[in-house]
Design a protein around this motif. Structure first.
Motif, PDB file in Angstrom:
ATOM      1  N   THR A 194      47.540  42.485  43.663  1.00 10.52           N
ATOM      2  CA  THR A 194      47.171  43.745  44.324  1.00 10.52           C
ATOM      3  C   THR A 194      45.890  43.513  45.125  1.00 10.52           C
ATOM      4  OG1 THR A 194      46.064  44.359  42.292  1.00 10.52           O
ATOM      5  CG2 THR A 194      48.306  45.201  42.606  1.00 10.52           C
ATOM      6  N   GLY A 195      45.215  44.591  45.497  1.00  9.88           N
ATOM      7  CA  GLY A 195      44.040  44.469  46.360  1.00  9.88           C
ATOM      8  C   GLY A 195      44.469  44.729  47.796  1.00  9.88           C
ATOM      9  N   SER A 196      43.516  44.754  48.702  1.00  7.79           N
ATOM     10  CA  SER A 196      43.878  45.067  50.092  1.00  7.79           C
ATOM     11  C   SER A 196      44.510  43.872  50.796  1.00  7.79           C
ATOM     12  CB  SER A 196      42.650  45.549  50.867  1.00  7.79           C
ATOM     13  OG  SER A 196      41.584  44.650  50.667  1.00  7.79           O
ATOM     14  N   THR A 197      44.169  42.656  50.388  1.00  7.30           N
ATOM     15  CA  THR A 197      44.639  41.476  51.116  1.00  7.30           C
ATOM     16  C   THR A 197      46.175  41.348  51.171  1.00  7.30           C
ATOM     17  OG1 THR A 197      42.601  40.429  50.345  1.00  7.30           O
ATOM     18  CG2 THR A 197      44.190  39.014  51.471  1.00  7.30           C
ATOM     19  N   PRO A 198      46.917  41.536  50.073  1.00 11.64           N
ATOM     20  CA  PRO A 198      48.377  41.315  50.150  1.00 11.64           C
ATOM     21  C   PRO A 198      49.160  42.416  50.838  1.00 11.64           C
ATOM     22  CG  PRO A 198      47.641  41.488  47.845  1.00 11.64           C
ATOM     23  CD  PRO A 198      46.483  41.830  48.689  1.00 11.64           C
ATOM     24  N   LEU A 253      49.740  40.368  38.222  1.00  9.48           N
ATOM     25  CA  LEU A 253      48.605  39.726  37.566  1.00  9.48           C
ATOM     26  C   LEU A 253      47.892  40.618  36.567  1.00  9.48           C
ATOM     27  CD1 LEU A 253      46.873  38.146  40.683  1.00  9.48           C
ATOM     28  CD2 LEU A 253      47.775  36.867  38.732  1.00  9.48           C
ATOM     29  N   ASP A 254      47.745  41.889  36.918  1.00  5.53           N
ATOM     30  CA  ASP A 254      46.793  42.687  36.129  1.00  5.53           C
ATOM     31  C   ASP A 254      47.037  44.185  36.257  1.00  5.53           C
ATOM     32  OD1 ASP A 254      46.065  42.726  38.799  1.00  5.53           O
ATOM     33  OD2 ASP A 254      44.148  41.744  38.509  1.00  5.53           O
ATOM     34  N   GLU A 255      46.364  44.926  35.395  1.00  5.24           N
ATOM     35  CA  GLU A 255      46.410  46.396  35.431  1.00  5.24           C
ATOM     36  C   GLU A 255      45.147  46.944  34.785  1.00  5.24           C
ATOM     37  OE1 GLU A 255      46.890  49.198  36.645  1.00  5.24           O
ATOM     38  OE2 GLU A 255      49.033  49.548  36.324  1.00  5.24           O
ATOM     39  N   SER A 281      46.492  53.084  39.855  1.00  2.00           N
ATOM     40  CA  SER A 281      46.996  52.017  38.971  1.00  2.00           C
ATOM     41  C   SER A 281      47.701  50.968  39.817  1.00  2.00           C
ATOM     42  CB  SER A 281      47.955  52.593  37.924  1.00  2.00           C
ATOM     43  OG  SER A 281      49.194  52.919  38.519  1.00  2.00           O
ATOM     44  N   TYR A 282      47.749  49.757  39.299  1.00  2.00           N
ATOM     45  CA  TYR A 282      48.394  48.690  40.050  1.00  2.00           C
ATOM     46  C   TYR A 282      49.922  48.833  40.047  1.00  2.00           C
ATOM     47  CZ  TYR A 282      43.925  46.301  40.718  1.00  2.00           C
ATOM     48  OH  TYR A 282      42.656  45.958  41.110  1.00  2.00           O
ATOM     49  N   ARG A 283      50.467  49.478  39.000  1.00  2.00           N
ATOM     50  CA  ARG A 283      51.909  49.759  39.004  1.00  2.00           C
ATOM     51  C   ARG A 283      52.231  50.692  40.183  1.00  2.00           C
ATOM     52  NH1 ARG A 283      56.951  48.553  38.710  1.00  2.00           N
ATOM     53  NH2 ARG A 283      56.752  47.634  36.649  1.00  2.00           N
ATOM     54  N   LEU A 339      48.052  34.979  45.285  1.00  3.35           N
ATOM     55  CA  LEU A 339      46.718  35.291  44.755  1.00  3.35           C
ATOM     56  C   LEU A 339      45.763  35.750  45.847  1.00  3.35           C
ATOM     57  CD1 LEU A 339      45.462  32.386  42.434  1.00  3.35           C
ATOM     58  CD2 LEU A 339      46.126  34.698  41.743  1.00  3.35           C
ATOM     59  N   GLY A 340      45.013  36.811  45.563  1.00  3.24           N
ATOM     60  CA  GLY A 340      43.852  37.152  46.379  1.00  3.24           C
ATOM     61  C   GLY A 340      42.637  36.631  45.640  1.00  3.24           C
ATOM     62  N   LEU A 341      41.496  36.858  46.236  1.00  2.00           N
ATOM     63  CA  LEU A 341      40.261  36.348  45.623  1.00  2.00           C
ATOM     64  C   LEU A 341      39.225  37.467  45.567  1.00  2.00           C
ATOM     65  CD1 LEU A 341      40.366  33.285  45.184  1.00  2.00           C
ATOM     66  CD2 LEU A 341      38.787  33.034  47.085  1.00  2.00           C
ATOM     67  N   GLY A 342      38.624  37.681  44.389  1.00  2.00           N
ATOM     68  CA  GLY A 342      37.515  38.630  44.321  1.00  2.00           C
ATOM     69  C   GLY A 342      36.285  38.013  44.983  1.00  2.00           C
ATOM     70  N   GLY A 374      34.805  35.325  43.146  1.00  2.00           N
ATOM     71  CA  GLY A 374      35.689  34.203  42.810  1.00  2.00           C
ATOM     72  C   GLY A 374      36.685  34.528  41.722  1.00  2.00           C
ATOM     73  N   HIS A 375      36.780  35.816  41.351  1.00  2.00           N
ATOM     74  CA  HIS A 375      37.749  36.110  40.287  1.00  2.00           C
ATOM     75  C   HIS A 375      39.179  36.021  40.823  1.00  2.00           C
ATOM     76  CE1 HIS A 375      37.423  40.719  41.089  1.00  2.00           C
ATOM     77  NE2 HIS A 375      38.603  40.343  41.509  1.00  2.00           N
ATOM     78  N   ILE A 376      40.084  35.642  39.938  1.00  2.00           N
ATOM     79  CA  ILE A 376      41.517  35.628  40.259  1.00  2.00           C
ATOM     80  C   ILE A 376      42.198  36.483  39.203  1.00  2.00           C
ATOM     81  CG2 ILE A 376      41.765  33.545  41.659  1.00  2.00           C
ATOM     82  CD1 ILE A 376      42.179  31.877  39.187  1.00  2.00           C
ATOM     83  N   GLY A 377      43.130  37.354  39.659  1.00  2.00           N
ATOM     84  CA  GLY A 377      43.576  38.410  38.763  1.00  2.00           C
ATOM     85  C   GLY A 377      42.305  39.179  38.445  1.00  2.00           C
ATOM     86  N   PHE A 378      42.049  39.393  37.150  1.00  2.00           N
ATOM     87  CA  PHE A 378      40.755  39.961  36.764  1.00  2.00           C
ATOM     88  C   PHE A 378      40.015  38.966  35.877  1.00  2.00           C
ATOM     89  CE2 PHE A 378      41.637  44.637  37.733  1.00  2.00           C
ATOM     90  CZ  PHE A 378      40.663  44.677  38.718  1.00  2.00           C
ATOM     91  N   ASN A 379      40.233  37.686  36.103  1.00  2.00           N
ATOM     92  CA  ASN A 379      39.480  36.666  35.362  1.00  2.00           C
ATOM     93  C   ASN A 379      38.115  36.514  36.026  1.00  2.00           C
ATOM     94  OD1 ASN A 379      41.530  35.389  33.361  1.00  2.00           O
ATOM     95  ND2 ASN A 379      42.645  35.640  35.289  1.00  2.00           N
ATOM     96  N   SER A 403      35.267  50.486  43.599  1.00  2.00           N
ATOM     97  CA  SER A 403      34.927  51.916  43.622  1.00  2.00           C
ATOM     98  C   SER A 403      35.352  52.568  44.937  1.00  2.00           C
ATOM     99  CB  SER A 403      33.434  52.118  43.376  1.00  2.00           C
ATOM    100  OG  SER A 403      32.718  51.573  44.458  1.00  2.00           O
ATOM    101  N   ARG A 404      35.553  51.736  46.001  1.00  2.00           N
ATOM    102  CA  ARG A 404      35.928  52.331  47.286  1.00  2.00           C
ATOM    103  C   ARG A 404      37.278  53.044  47.225  1.00  2.00           C
ATOM    104  NH1 ARG A 404      37.185  46.775  47.704  1.00  2.00           N
ATOM    105  NH2 ARG A 404      39.000  46.215  48.976  1.00  2.00           N
ATOM    106  N   PHE A 405      38.079  52.710  46.224  1.00  2.00           N
ATOM    107  CA  PHE A 405      39.396  53.332  46.121  1.00  2.00           C
ATOM    108  C   PHE A 405      39.374  54.605  45.259  1.00  2.00           C
ATOM    109  CE2 PHE A 405      40.302  48.689  46.556  1.00  2.00           C
ATOM    110  CZ  PHE A 405      40.851  48.742  47.829  1.00  2.00           C
ATOM    111  N   ASN A 429      33.752  38.373  54.844  1.00  2.00           N
ATOM    112  CA  ASN A 429      33.139  38.542  53.513  1.00  2.00           C
ATOM    113  C   ASN A 429      33.752  37.617  52.454  1.00  2.00           C
ATOM    114  OD1 ASN A 429      35.541  39.932  53.321  1.00  2.00           O
ATOM    115  ND2 ASN A 429      34.714  41.557  52.026  1.00  2.00           N
ATOM    116  N   LYS A 430      34.881  36.955  52.801  1.00  2.00           N
ATOM    117  CA  LYS A 430      35.472  36.003  51.843  1.00  2.00           C
ATOM    118  C   LYS A 430      35.064  34.557  52.157  1.00  2.00           C
ATOM    119  CE  LYS A 430      37.669  38.957  49.266  1.00  2.00           C
ATOM    120  NZ  LYS A 430      39.041  39.378  49.229  1.00  2.00           N
ATOM    121  N   ALA A 431      34.357  34.351  53.274  1.00  2.00           N
ATOM    122  CA  ALA A 431      34.076  32.978  53.727  1.00  2.00           C
ATOM    123  C   ALA A 431      33.263  32.182  52.696  1.00  2.00           C
ATOM    124  CB  ALA A 431      33.364  33.007  55.075  1.00  2.00           C
TER     125      ALA A 431
END
Ligand code: GLP
Length: 243
Positions: free
Chosen positions: A36-40, A66-68, A79-81, A131-134, A137-142, A166-168, A201-203
């Motif tokens: 999830t996230g805006s990237t995909p 990945l996560d919820e 929710s991610y669902r 995968l997106g990236l926090g 550097g988090h992946i999923g919520f790791n 929080s923007r959502f 911002n991901k660079a």
């Protein structure tokens, strides 16, 4: 690692969707690990377009997200669902029973995580993980510091992730502080991994994760150890990687 550099977000999304659709065509009953996230979002839009044109068939595809967020119901629009239903599932011919997201309403973390690990096992693991990236550097919520050997577990989100998410939400107090996430071990067991990244911002984190030391303080750095990773990024996201 293979790197695909695109001009912008639209083309990044098309390239990623290309890889996913190739997977679906090669193995119609494949297991897609979804994010999830805006990237995909653009990647999912592209897959929907190809489905509508008749080029893709999701009837046998299975998905494992990945996560919820812990505490959010599937009907909660944060929710991610809910996200997956809105941005992909309800637009394609996938069987909803074949789509999996951790159960945010299960208050017992041990049960929630065991149930999800069982679902992953029963589906035979993930063929292709998107995968997106926090920003940290988090992946999923790791989150940074997460042990590399974990499977599905409950995490306390870091302040930077809570702030970023929080923007959502209408109010800061509504942003969940905990989540269920598949672990890094689970992610690393995927046969193929496609990382997508867009924007300046991901660079920094892209450069750190893929060209810096492999360390739990940058969870995505573990991906350097996977033997089939494709990084698809636009020029801005890849602007700080070495020549
Ligand atoms: C959340 C998700 C991650 C995602 C990240 C990045 O934290 N749990 O899976 O990669 O957001 O989001 P965005 O794509 O909006 O930058």
């Amino acid at each position: 690692m293979k790197i695909i550099k695109t001009t912008d977000y639209y083309h990044m999304s098309r390239m990623a969707a290309n890889i996913l659709s190739a997977q679906v065509i090669i193995k119609p009953d494949c297991v897609l690990g979804l994010a999830t996230g805006s990237t995909p979002i653009g990647t999912y839009e592209q897959l929907i377009r190809w489905y509508e044109k008749g080029d893709l068939d999701f009837s046998q595809v299975r998905t494992i997200n990945l996560d919820e967020y812990k505490g959010l119901s599937p009907e909660n629009d944060q929710s991610y669902r809910y996200f997956m239903n809105e941005h992909l599932f309800r637009h394609i011919n996938i069987n909803l029973d074949h789509t999996h997201v951790p159960n945010g309403l299960e208050s017992d973390p041990v049960k929630a995580c065991e149930d999800y690990n069982r679902i992953i096992r029963e589906n035979g693991g993930v063929d292709l993980q998107l995968l997106g990236l926090g920003l940290n550097g988090h992946i999923g919520f790791n989150e940074p510091g997460a042990a590399f050997e974990k499977e599905t577990h409950c995490v306390d989100l870091t302040q930077s992730t809570i702030d970023a998410n929080s923007r959502f939400f209408d109010h800061m107090d509504l942003v969940p502080k905990q989540a269920y996430t598949v672990g890094i071990k689970t992610i690393m067991q995927a046969k193929k991994i496609v990382v997508i990244a867009s924007g300046e911002n991901k660079a920094d984190i892209i450069a750190k994760a893929f060209w810096g030391p492999i360390t739990p303080s940058v969870p995505a750095s573990v991906l350097q150890l996977h033997n089939d990773v494709v990084l698809v990024g636009d020029e801005a996201a890849l602007s700080k990687i070495p020549e």
